[in-house]
Scaffold this active site. Structure first.
Site, PDB file in Angstrom:
ATOM      1  N   SER A  67       2.117  45.100  17.567  1.00  0.00           N
ATOM      2  CA  SER A  67       2.004  45.495  18.982  1.00  0.00           C
ATOM      3  C   SER A  67       3.162  44.922  19.801  1.00  0.00           C
ATOM      4  O   SER A  67       3.328  45.253  20.966  1.00  0.00           O
ATOM      5  CB  SER A  67       0.678  44.987  19.565  1.00  0.00           C
ATOM      6  OG  SER A  67       0.589  43.583  19.389  1.00  0.00           O
ATOM      7  N   GLU A  69       7.359  43.883  20.528  1.00  0.00           N
ATOM      8  CA  GLU A  69       8.555  44.728  20.663  1.00  0.00           C
ATOM      9  C   GLU A  69       9.214  45.014  19.313  1.00  0.00           C
ATOM     10  O   GLU A  69       9.456  46.165  18.971  1.00  0.00           O
ATOM     11  CB  GLU A  69       9.557  44.067  21.623  1.00  0.00           C
ATOM     12  CG  GLU A  69       9.033  43.871  23.030  1.00  0.00           C
ATOM     13  CD  GLU A  69       8.761  45.174  23.771  1.00  0.00           C
ATOM     14  OE1 GLU A  69       9.171  46.239  23.288  1.00  0.00           O
ATOM     15  OE2 GLU A  69       8.115  45.115  24.832  1.00  0.00           O
ATOM     16  N   THR A  70       9.488  43.975  18.531  1.00  0.00           N
ATOM     17  CA  THR A  70      10.121  44.231  17.226  1.00  0.00           C
ATOM     18  C   THR A  70       9.136  44.912  16.286  1.00  0.00           C
ATOM     19  O   THR A  70       9.502  45.845  15.560  1.00  0.00           O
ATOM     20  CB  THR A  70      10.609  42.935  16.556  1.00  0.00           C
ATOM     21  OG1 THR A  70      11.193  42.082  17.514  1.00  0.00           O
ATOM     22  CG2 THR A  70      11.593  43.219  15.443  1.00  0.00           C
ATOM     23  N   ARG A  92      -4.728  40.985  16.503  1.00  0.00           N
ATOM     24  CA  ARG A  92      -5.927  40.476  17.187  1.00  0.00           C
ATOM     25  C   ARG A  92      -6.664  41.563  17.958  1.00  0.00           C
ATOM     26  O   ARG A  92      -7.711  41.307  18.552  1.00  0.00           O
ATOM     27  CB  ARG A  92      -5.568  39.333  18.119  1.00  0.00           C
ATOM     28  CG  ARG A  92      -4.615  39.701  19.235  1.00  0.00           C
ATOM     29  CD  ARG A  92      -4.466  38.544  20.202  1.00  0.00           C
ATOM     30  NE  ARG A  92      -3.279  38.673  21.017  1.00  0.00           N
ATOM     31  CZ  ARG A  92      -2.930  37.792  21.938  1.00  0.00           C
ATOM     32  NH1 ARG A  92      -3.668  36.726  22.131  1.00  0.00           N
ATOM     33  NH2 ARG A  92      -1.827  37.967  22.648  1.00  0.00           N
ATOM     34  N   LEU A 132       5.288  38.148  14.499  1.00  0.00           N
ATOM     35  CA  LEU A 132       4.353  37.505  15.420  1.00  0.00           C
ATOM     36  C   LEU A 132       5.075  36.428  16.217  1.00  0.00           C
ATOM     37  O   LEU A 132       6.011  35.813  15.724  1.00  0.00           O
ATOM     38  CB  LEU A 132       3.260  36.845  14.567  1.00  0.00           C
ATOM     39  CG  LEU A 132       1.917  36.576  15.227  1.00  0.00           C
ATOM     40  CD1 LEU A 132       1.149  37.871  15.362  1.00  0.00           C
ATOM     41  CD2 LEU A 132       1.116  35.594  14.388  1.00  0.00           C
ATOM     42  N   GLY A 133       4.621  36.194  17.419  1.00  0.00           N
ATOM     43  CA  GLY A 133       5.206  35.088  18.177  1.00  0.00           C
ATOM     44  C   GLY A 133       4.769  35.102  19.620  1.00  0.00           C
ATOM     45  O   GLY A 133       4.368  36.122  20.156  1.00  0.00           O
ATOM     46  N   TYR A 183      11.220  25.063  20.340  1.00  0.00           N
ATOM     47  CA  TYR A 183      11.273  26.445  19.835  1.00  0.00           C
ATOM     48  C   TYR A 183      11.975  26.494  18.474  1.00  0.00           C
ATOM     49  O   TYR A 183      11.436  27.028  17.491  1.00  0.00           O
ATOM     50  CB  TYR A 183      11.992  27.334  20.864  1.00  0.00           C
ATOM     51  CG  TYR A 183      12.108  28.776  20.447  1.00  0.00           C
ATOM     52  CD1 TYR A 183      11.030  29.641  20.567  1.00  0.00           C
ATOM     53  CD2 TYR A 183      13.302  29.287  19.927  1.00  0.00           C
ATOM     54  CE1 TYR A 183      11.136  30.983  20.185  1.00  0.00           C
ATOM     55  CE2 TYR A 183      13.410  30.615  19.543  1.00  0.00           C
ATOM     56  CZ  TYR A 183      12.328  31.454  19.682  1.00  0.00           C
ATOM     57  OH  TYR A 183      12.427  32.771  19.293  1.00  0.00           O
ATOM     58  N   LYS A 187      10.281  27.082  14.684  1.00  0.00           N
ATOM     59  CA  LYS A 187      10.764  28.204  13.871  1.00  0.00           C
ATOM     60  C   LYS A 187      11.279  27.692  12.519  1.00  0.00           C
ATOM     61  O   LYS A 187      11.007  28.279  11.472  1.00  0.00           O
ATOM     62  CB  LYS A 187      11.887  28.960  14.605  1.00  0.00           C
ATOM     63  CG  LYS A 187      11.431  29.674  15.863  1.00  0.00           C
ATOM     64  CD  LYS A 187      10.506  30.815  15.497  1.00  0.00           C
ATOM     65  CE  LYS A 187      10.201  31.707  16.665  1.00  0.00           C
ATOM     66  NZ  LYS A 187       9.133  32.669  16.357  1.00  0.00           N
ATOM     67  N   ARG A 218       9.666  38.101  31.659  1.00  0.00           N
ATOM     68  CA  ARG A 218      10.122  36.814  31.125  1.00  0.00           C
ATOM     69  C   ARG A 218      11.477  36.553  31.769  1.00  0.00           C
ATOM     70  O   ARG A 218      12.523  36.946  31.212  1.00  0.00           O
ATOM     71  CB  ARG A 218      10.280  36.871  29.603  1.00  0.00           C
ATOM     72  CG  ARG A 218       8.979  37.011  28.853  1.00  0.00           C
ATOM     73  CD  ARG A 218       9.238  36.953  27.345  1.00  0.00           C
ATOM     74  NE  ARG A 218       8.047  37.230  26.577  1.00  0.00           N
ATOM     75  CZ  ARG A 218       8.032  37.367  25.263  1.00  0.00           C
ATOM     76  NH1 ARG A 218       9.142  37.242  24.568  1.00  0.00           N
ATOM     77  NH2 ARG A 218       6.908  37.607  24.612  1.00  0.00           N
TER      78      ARG A 218
HETATM   79  N1  LIG Z   1      12.836  37.284  22.457  1.00  0.00           N
HETATM   80  C1  LIG Z   1      13.945  37.013  21.822  1.00  0.00           C
HETATM   81  O1  LIG Z   1      15.074  37.168  22.346  1.00  0.00           O
HETATM   82  C2  LIG Z   1      13.866  36.500  20.392  1.00  0.00           C
HETATM   83  C3  LIG Z   1      15.036  36.129  19.763  1.00  0.00           C
HETATM   84  C4  LIG Z   1      14.966  35.734  18.422  1.00  0.00           C
HETATM   85  C5  LIG Z   1      13.745  35.704  17.774  1.00  0.00           C
HETATM   86  N2  LIG Z   1      12.612  36.042  18.429  1.00  0.00           N
HETATM   87  C6  LIG Z   1      11.345  35.979  17.663  1.00  0.00           C
HETATM   88  O2  LIG Z   1      11.093  37.271  17.134  1.00  0.00           O
HETATM   89  C7  LIG Z   1       9.677  37.474  16.971  1.00  0.00           C
HETATM   90  C8  LIG Z   1       9.278  38.797  17.597  1.00  0.00           C
HETATM   91  O3  LIG Z   1       9.647  38.789  18.963  1.00  0.00           O
HETATM   92  P1  LIG Z   1       9.199  39.993  19.925  1.00  0.00           P
HETATM   93  O4  LIG Z   1       9.850  39.727  21.232  1.00  0.00           O
HETATM   94  O5  LIG Z   1       9.422  41.278  19.228  1.00  0.00           O
HETATM   95  O6  LIG Z   1       7.621  39.713  20.024  1.00  0.00           O
HETATM   96  P2  LIG Z   1       6.634  40.114  21.196  1.00  0.00           P
HETATM   97  O7  LIG Z   1       7.016  41.406  21.813  1.00  0.00           O
HETATM   98  O8  LIG Z   1       6.441  38.945  22.092  1.00  0.00           O
HETATM   99  O9  LIG Z   1       5.280  40.356  20.354  1.00  0.00           O
HETATM  100  C9  LIG Z   1       4.603  39.284  19.796  1.00  0.00           C
HETATM  101  C10 LIG Z   1       3.509  39.728  18.861  1.00  0.00           C
HETATM  102  O10 LIG Z   1       2.724  38.563  18.521  1.00  0.00           O
HETATM  103  C11 LIG Z   1       1.358  38.787  18.884  1.00  0.00           C
HETATM  104  N3  LIG Z   1       0.758  37.585  19.448  1.00  0.00           N
HETATM  105  C12 LIG Z   1       1.235  36.810  20.449  1.00  0.00           C
HETATM  106  N4  LIG Z   1       0.374  35.820  20.724  1.00  0.00           N
HETATM  107  C13 LIG Z   1      -0.671  35.980  19.882  1.00  0.00           C
HETATM  108  C14 LIG Z   1      -1.894  35.272  19.676  1.00  0.00           C
HETATM  109  N5  LIG Z   1      -2.241  34.214  20.415  1.00  0.00           N
HETATM  110  N6  LIG Z   1      -2.729  35.708  18.721  1.00  0.00           N
HETATM  111  C15 LIG Z   1      -2.417  36.785  17.967  1.00  0.00           C
HETATM  112  N7  LIG Z   1      -1.280  37.497  18.110  1.00  0.00           N
HETATM  113  C16 LIG Z   1      -0.426  37.099  19.054  1.00  0.00           C
HETATM  114  C17 LIG Z   1       1.381  39.876  19.951  1.00  0.00           C
HETATM  115  O11 LIG Z   1       0.124  40.508  19.971  1.00  0.00           O
HETATM  116  P3  LIG Z   1      -0.494  41.104  21.343  1.00  0.00           P
HETATM  117  O12 LIG Z   1       0.239  42.402  21.569  1.00  0.00           O
HETATM  118  O13 LIG Z   1      -1.920  41.278  21.047  1.00  0.00           O
HETATM  119  O14 LIG Z   1      -0.196  40.101  22.419  1.00  0.00           O
HETATM  120  C18 LIG Z   1       2.526  40.746  19.465  1.00  0.00           C
HETATM  121  O15 LIG Z   1       2.095  41.625  18.465  1.00  0.00           O
HETATM  122  C19 LIG Z   1       9.009  36.261  17.614  1.00  0.00           C
HETATM  123  O16 LIG Z   1       8.659  35.362  16.603  1.00  0.00           O
HETATM  124  C20 LIG Z   1      10.111  35.660  18.486  1.00  0.00           C
HETATM  125  O17 LIG Z   1       9.957  34.261  18.645  1.00  0.00           O
HETATM  126  C21 LIG Z   1      12.652  36.464  19.720  1.00  0.00           C
END
Ligand SMILES: NC(=O)c1ccc[n+]([C@@H]2O[C@H](COP(=O)([O-])OP(=O)(O)OC[C@H]3O[C@@H](n4cnc5c(N)ncnc54)[C@H](OP(=O)(O)O)[C@@H]3O)[C@@H](O)[C@H]2O)c1
Length: 277
Positions: A67, A69-70, A92, A132-133, A183, A187, A218
């Site tokens: 659910s 973004e990635t 979830r 997840l994250g 962070y 990781k 954010r």
């Molecule tokens: N943002 C950046 O620039 C960046 C850069 C490098 C790496 N990353 C890493 O890449 C990964 C993916 O990032 P993203 O931005 O695509 O993710 P995102 O859009 O924030 O989505 C996070 C996912 O994790 C689930 N999640 C979050 N909290 C939860 C909880 N308490 N229990 C169960 N599920 C939960 C969400 O489910 P729901 O939809 O139900 O909330 C969603 O499916 C993450 O690990 C992030 O740290 C991010």
């Protein structure tokens, strides 16, 4: 009138200054860039052929974080390339999809606080993807550790016990279990703990700032994204990457046959592989 003229002149100067700053930063970052991953580029040329072989094997996979973004992009990419005979989303909450392409998806709704009770959801998958994250701002420090480390590791353990042989983890640029930054430390720690599970194949992806139009607010990430979007319009660097590229790279990498069972794909390698099809 003179106030308007002054404003235009000032804004014009500010824009020019910003443009020069962006170009200067782009040039500096380009100089500091990771080296071109030659072996990845070589393997990438083989993706189409390997994809066909992989498809014939009727493998199944699960996605954590579909659910997000990635995760959303990864799901789209997997459906489009059709390399698995079965895709299960573990999350979830139940997700709603419209369209024929989603008809055969399986969804498992689990309580991440009681994952042992949901071991069955993790059984029988060949490949696992984790996107997840959460963030410290959203969940607090302990909540962040709980999601980005504990939930991810427990899911990987259950998947391994359930027969999964390949695990693909979306981590982050700079992940390092010895880091002083929470962070990066978390990781790095989860990367290392999953490595100890000894999957037949384990790939870690370390993207830089994810370039995506996120619905959720954010502010810090938004600012970084605006900046790196402008920089990457001048030239691509190792500091940022579009989520589509990450998703494509994760799928392409799944079908490759690397020399080693464990690999880390830094931003540059992800970018190379993500452009391969
Ligand atoms: N943002 C950046 O620039 C960046 C850069 C490098 C790496 N990353 C890493 O890449 C990964 C993916 O990032 P993203 O931005 O695509 O993710 P995102 O859009 O924030 O989505 C996070 C996912 O994790 C689930 N999640 C979050 N909290 C939860 C909880 N308490 N229990 C169960 N599920 C939960 C969400 O489910 P729901 O939809 O139900 O909330 C969603 O499916 C993450 O690990 C992030 O740290 C991010």
């Amino acid at each position: 009138m003179s106030v308007i003229k002054l404003l235009c002149a000032t804004l014009g100067k500010a824009t020019a200054f910003l443009a020069v700053l962006v170009v200067a930063v782009a040039v500096v970052l380009k100089g500091l860039d990771d080296p071109e991953p030659v072996h990845i580029a070589r393997m990438a040329s083989d993706v189409k052929r390997l994809e066909e072989n992989f498809r014939q094997q009727n493998k199944s996979c699960f996605i954590l974080g579909a659910s997000g973004e990635t995760g959303k992009m990864l799901l789209q990419e997997l459906l489009m390339r059709n390399i698995f005979s079965k895709i299960t989303l573990i999350g979830r909450r139940q997700l709603n999809f419209e369209g024929k392409e989603f008809e055969n998806l399986v969804q498992q709704v689990v309580d991440f606080e009681k994952l042992d009770d949901y071991a069955a959801a993790f059984q029988g998958h060949d490949v696992g993807y984790c996107c997840l994250g959460t963030t410290r701002a959203k969940a607090g420090a302990q909540g962040f550790i709980r999601v980005d480390h504990d939930y991810v590791l427990k899911s990987a353990e259950l998947a391994k016990a359930g027969g999964c042989t390949q695990f693909h983890l979306e981590s982050s640029r700079g992940a390092d279990k010895s880091s002083n930054f929470l962070y990066l430390k978390v990781k790095g720690q989860v990367e290392a703990d999953i490595k100890a599970l000894d999957f037949d194949r384990y790939a870690i992806y370390r993207p830089g700032v994810l370039l995506v139009d996120r619905q959720e607010s954010r502010p810090g990430e938004w600012l970084a994204r605006q900046f790196f979007s402008a920089v990457s319009a001048v030239c691509s660097t190792s500091m940022s990457i579009p989520i589509q590229t990450v998703a494509k790279a994760m799928v392409s990498n799944t079908v490759l046959q690397p020399e080693h069972k464990f690999e880390i794909l830094e931003n540059k390698a992800i970018a190379t592989l993500g452009k391969s099809d």
